[in-house]
Scaffold this motif. Structure first.
Motif, short mmCIF file in Angstrom:
data_model
loop_
_atom_site.label_atom_id
_atom_site.label_comp_id
_atom_site.label_asym_id
_atom_site.label_seq_id
_atom_site.Cartn_x
_atom_site.Cartn_y
_atom_site.Cartn_z
N ASP A 191 -3.73 -10.28 17.65
CA ASP A 191 -2.66 -9.30 17.51
C ASP A 191 -3.22 -7.96 17.07
N ASP A 192 -2.85 -6.91 17.76
CA ASP A 192 -3.28 -5.57 17.38
C ASP A 192 -2.34 -5.03 16.31
N VAL A 193 -2.92 -4.39 15.33
CA VAL A 193 -2.14 -3.77 14.26
C VAL A 193 -1.81 -2.35 14.71
N PRO A 194 -0.53 -1.97 14.61
CA PRO A 194 -0.18 -0.59 14.97
C PRO A 194 -0.97 0.41 14.13
N ALA A 195 -1.45 1.47 14.77
CA ALA A 195 -2.30 2.45 14.10
C ALA A 195 -1.61 3.08 12.90
N ASP A 196 -0.31 3.35 13.00
CA ASP A 196 0.38 3.99 11.88
C ASP A 196 0.50 3.05 10.68
N ALA A 215 5.97 -2.39 4.70
CA ALA A 215 6.75 -2.82 5.86
C ALA A 215 7.99 -1.96 6.01
N THR A 216 8.63 -1.60 4.91
CA THR A 216 9.81 -0.76 4.95
C THR A 216 9.45 0.64 5.43
N ALA A 217 8.30 1.12 5.02
CA ALA A 217 7.86 2.46 5.40
C ALA A 217 7.65 2.58 6.89
N GLN A 218 7.35 1.47 7.56
CA GLN A 218 7.08 1.51 8.98
C GLN A 218 8.38 1.62 9.77
N GLU A 219 9.48 1.14 9.25
CA GLU A 219 10.75 1.11 9.99
C GLU A 219 11.30 2.45 10.27
N ALA A 243 -2.92 2.95 9.02
CA ALA A 243 -3.15 4.18 8.26
C ALA A 243 -2.39 4.15 6.93
N LYS A 244 -1.16 3.66 6.93
CA LYS A 244 -0.37 3.59 5.70
C LYS A 244 -0.98 2.60 4.71
N VAL A 245 -1.41 1.46 5.21
CA VAL A 245 -2.03 0.46 4.33
C VAL A 245 -3.33 1.00 3.74
N MET A 246 -4.16 1.60 4.57
CA MET A 246 -5.42 2.15 4.09
C MET A 246 -5.17 3.27 3.08
N GLY A 247 -4.13 4.07 3.31
CA GLY A 247 -3.77 5.12 2.36
C GLY A 247 -3.39 4.56 1.00
#
Length: 98
Positions: A65-70, A94-98, A73-77
């Motif tokens: 499964d590919d992880v969405p780039a955004d 997860a909420t931030a991605q929605e 980036a949020k997790v790494m941040g």
């Protein structure tokens, strides 16, 4: 966890940074310290082996499964914020991605 023996690198430090070691995300000098510790400390070596096996299993079962780039980036941040000692917002990734 500790074997009760004194070590140059404390067991708690090794276990706190085990995933950084597994993911090759630490300087070579720290990796060397951890490798020396694993040679001396069988409980930590056992924990390392277990975590390594789990990581391989997850990669084999879920590694396609590919992880969405955004999201990445949020997790790494957030990881960078935590490592720098800054306050991390309560908002869930997860909420931030929605």
């Amino acid at each position: 966890m500790s074997c009760g023996e004194p070590h140059e690198t404390d067991c708690s430090e090794v276990l706190d940074h085990l995933y950084e070691f597994l993911d090759h995300e630490m300087p070579d000098s720290d990796c060397t310290k951890f490798e020396v510790h694993f040679e001396e400390c069988s409980p930590c070596l056992e924990k390392y082996g277990l975590e390594q096996a789990v990581k391989k299993l997850v990669k084999r079962c879920c590694g396609q499964d590919d992880v969405p780039a955004d999201l990445r980036a949020k997790v790494m941040g957030r990881i960078d914020l935590i490592r720098s000692g800054q306050t991390v917002p309560d908002q869930d990734v997860a909420t931030a991605q929605e």
